[in-house]
Design a protein around this motif. Sequence first.
Motif, PDB file in Angstrom:
ATOM      1  N   ALA A 186      15.213   9.882 -17.732  1.00 46.68           N
ATOM      2  CA  ALA A 186      15.416  11.227 -17.189  1.00 46.68           C
ATOM      3  C   ALA A 186      14.091  11.999 -17.134  1.00 46.68           C
ATOM      4  CB  ALA A 186      16.446  11.988 -18.017  1.00 46.68           C
ATOM      5  N   VAL A 187      13.286  11.868 -18.172  1.00 42.97           N
ATOM      6  CA  VAL A 187      11.976  12.525 -18.174  1.00 42.97           C
ATOM      7  C   VAL A 187      11.097  11.947 -17.068  1.00 42.97           C
ATOM      8  CG1 VAL A 187       9.846  12.855 -19.518  1.00 42.97           C
ATOM      9  CG2 VAL A 187      12.080  13.196 -20.598  1.00 42.97           C
ATOM     10  N   ALA A 188      11.115  10.627 -16.906  1.00 42.91           N
ATOM     11  CA  ALA A 188      10.341  10.000 -15.832  1.00 42.91           C
ATOM     12  C   ALA A 188      10.818  10.507 -14.474  1.00 42.91           C
ATOM     13  CB  ALA A 188      10.462   8.480 -15.908  1.00 42.91           C
ATOM     14  N   GLU A 189      12.127  10.576 -14.273  1.00 44.03           N
ATOM     15  CA  GLU A 189      12.666  11.067 -13.003  1.00 44.03           C
ATOM     16  C   GLU A 189      12.281  12.523 -12.759  1.00 44.03           C
ATOM     17  OE1 GLU A 189      13.981   9.383 -10.544  1.00 44.03           O
ATOM     18  OE2 GLU A 189      14.002   7.522 -11.687  1.00 44.03           O
ATOM     19  N   TYR A 190      12.247  13.318 -13.812  1.00 40.23           N
ATOM     20  CA  TYR A 190      11.816  14.706 -13.678  1.00 40.23           C
ATOM     21  C   TYR A 190      10.387  14.771 -13.130  1.00 40.23           C
ATOM     22  CZ  TYR A 190       9.904  19.214 -15.013  1.00 40.23           C
ATOM     23  OH  TYR A 190       9.252  20.412 -14.994  1.00 40.23           O
ATOM     24  N   PHE A 191       9.495  13.976 -13.715  1.00 35.43           N
ATOM     25  CA  PHE A 191       8.105  14.001 -13.260  1.00 35.43           C
ATOM     26  C   PHE A 191       7.950  13.372 -11.879  1.00 35.43           C
ATOM     27  CE2 PHE A 191       7.333  14.897 -17.736  1.00 35.43           C
ATOM     28  CZ  PHE A 191       6.460  15.973 -17.606  1.00 35.43           C
ATOM     29  N   ILE A 192       8.735  12.359 -11.577  1.00 30.37           N
ATOM     30  CA  ILE A 192       8.705  11.778 -10.233  1.00 30.37           C
ATOM     31  C   ILE A 192       9.128  12.835  -9.217  1.00 30.37           C
ATOM     32  CG2 ILE A 192       9.895  10.135  -8.699  1.00 30.37           C
ATOM     33  CD1 ILE A 192       9.962   8.216 -11.186  1.00 30.37           C
ATOM     34  N   HIS A 193      10.207  13.544  -9.502  1.00 33.93           N
ATOM     35  CA  HIS A 193      10.692  14.592  -8.606  1.00 33.93           C
ATOM     36  C   HIS A 193       9.674  15.725  -8.483  1.00 33.93           C
ATOM     37  CE1 HIS A 193      13.582  17.113  -6.511  1.00 33.93           C
ATOM     38  NE2 HIS A 193      13.314  18.079  -7.367  1.00 33.93           N
ATOM     39  N   ARG A 194       9.069  16.083  -9.592  1.00 39.30           N
ATOM     40  CA  ARG A 194       8.066  17.160  -9.590  1.00 39.30           C
ATOM     41  C   ARG A 194       6.860  16.788  -8.741  1.00 39.30           C
ATOM     42  NH1 ARG A 194       5.538  19.358 -15.104  1.00 39.30           N
ATOM     43  NH2 ARG A 194       3.543  19.615 -14.118  1.00 39.30           N
ATOM     44  N   ARG A 195       6.390  15.534  -8.854  1.00 36.20           N
ATOM     45  CA  ARG A 195       5.269  15.076  -8.014  1.00 36.20           C
ATOM     46  C   ARG A 195       5.655  15.098  -6.549  1.00 36.20           C
ATOM     47  NH1 ARG A 195       3.982  10.660 -12.037  1.00 36.20           N
ATOM     48  NH2 ARG A 195       5.536   9.511 -10.863  1.00 36.20           N
ATOM     49  N   ALA A 196       6.895  14.687  -6.244  1.00 32.32           N
ATOM     50  CA  ALA A 196       7.358  14.685  -4.850  1.00 32.32           C
ATOM     51  C   ALA A 196       7.394  16.103  -4.301  1.00 32.32           C
ATOM     52  CB  ALA A 196       8.731  14.034  -4.755  1.00 32.32           C
ATOM     53  N   GLN A 197       7.833  17.054  -5.092  1.00 28.76           N
ATOM     54  CA  GLN A 197       7.862  18.449  -4.661  1.00 28.76           C
ATOM     55  C   GLN A 197       6.454  18.997  -4.438  1.00 28.76           C
ATOM     56  OE1 GLN A 197      10.533  20.280  -3.861  1.00 28.76           O
ATOM     57  NE2 GLN A 197      11.800  18.489  -4.230  1.00 28.76           N
TER      58      GLN A 197
ATOM     59  N   ARG B 177       0.807  -1.220   0.000  1.00 33.35           N
ATOM     60  CA  ARG B 177       0.000   0.000   0.000  1.00 33.35           C
ATOM     61  C   ARG B 177       0.844   1.276   0.000  1.00 33.35           C
ATOM     62  NH1 ARG B 177      -5.129  -1.575   0.233  1.00 33.35           N
ATOM     63  NH2 ARG B 177      -5.732  -3.405   1.421  1.00 33.35           N
ATOM     64  N   ASN B 178       2.022   1.163  -0.556  1.00 32.35           N
ATOM     65  CA  ASN B 178       2.880   2.333  -0.718  1.00 32.35           C
ATOM     66  C   ASN B 178       2.685   2.838  -2.147  1.00 32.35           C
ATOM     67  OD1 ASN B 178       4.899   4.238  -0.948  1.00 32.35           O
ATOM     68  ND2 ASN B 178       6.357   3.077   0.283  1.00 32.35           N
ATOM     69  N   TYR B 179       1.649   3.639  -2.328  1.00 32.02           N
ATOM     70  CA  TYR B 179       1.238   4.058  -3.663  1.00 32.02           C
ATOM     71  C   TYR B 179       2.221   5.039  -4.287  1.00 32.02           C
ATOM     72  CZ  TYR B 179      -2.939   1.779  -2.031  1.00 32.02           C
ATOM     73  OH  TYR B 179      -3.807   0.860  -1.517  1.00 32.02           O
ATOM     74  N   VAL B 180       2.924   5.798  -3.463  1.00 26.71           N
ATOM     75  CA  VAL B 180       3.917   6.728  -4.003  1.00 26.71           C
ATOM     76  C   VAL B 180       5.054   5.948  -4.647  1.00 26.71           C
ATOM     77  CG1 VAL B 180       5.601   8.510  -3.402  1.00 26.71           C
ATOM     78  CG2 VAL B 180       3.305   8.558  -2.398  1.00 26.71           C
TER      79      VAL B 180
END
Length: 160
Positions: free
Chosen positions: A136-147, A82-85
């Motif tokens: 890199a694009v995926a990591e950008y969006f992952i980081h953006r969601r985290a922010q 249940r760790n959806y993030v």
Amino acid sequence: MLGAFQFVAPLRRGRHGRASWHKIAGRILAPTGLLAALSGLWMAVFYDLPPLDGPLLLALRLVFGSAMVAFIVLGFIAVRRRNYVRHSEWMSRAYAIGIAQGTIVVVTLPWIALVGPVTELSRALLIGASWLLSLAVAEYFIHRRAQATAGKPRAAVQPA
């Protein structure tokens, strides 16, 4: 194409005790993603190398194919916990590797137009760069969601 809709937030919510579209599609996409990655690994190892494919590209295919398998498995483990993030992060990475074929075209066509035909080395480097660019694009969006979720309550980060 089906995988792209997994990132649409309203499709991740179920209604009135029913499974969400995201959950139903995920039960199809995770096994088919594994099948795609594993069949790619199988072909890389057991099929003859096509023209312009060499040992470097073979190694890259093994690395990125294995990474895709690992990311899907890690995403599955995360959702079971249940760790959806984390689930979203791992599946985003796996999807990035899976769709890199489209990125290969975007990266390779300008090379051909500006430099000329690819060689065995340039082809391997361009394909490797395409996988890295997609990740890199995926990591950008992952980081953006985290922010975006950094200051929000936990319930907003992990939808039911």
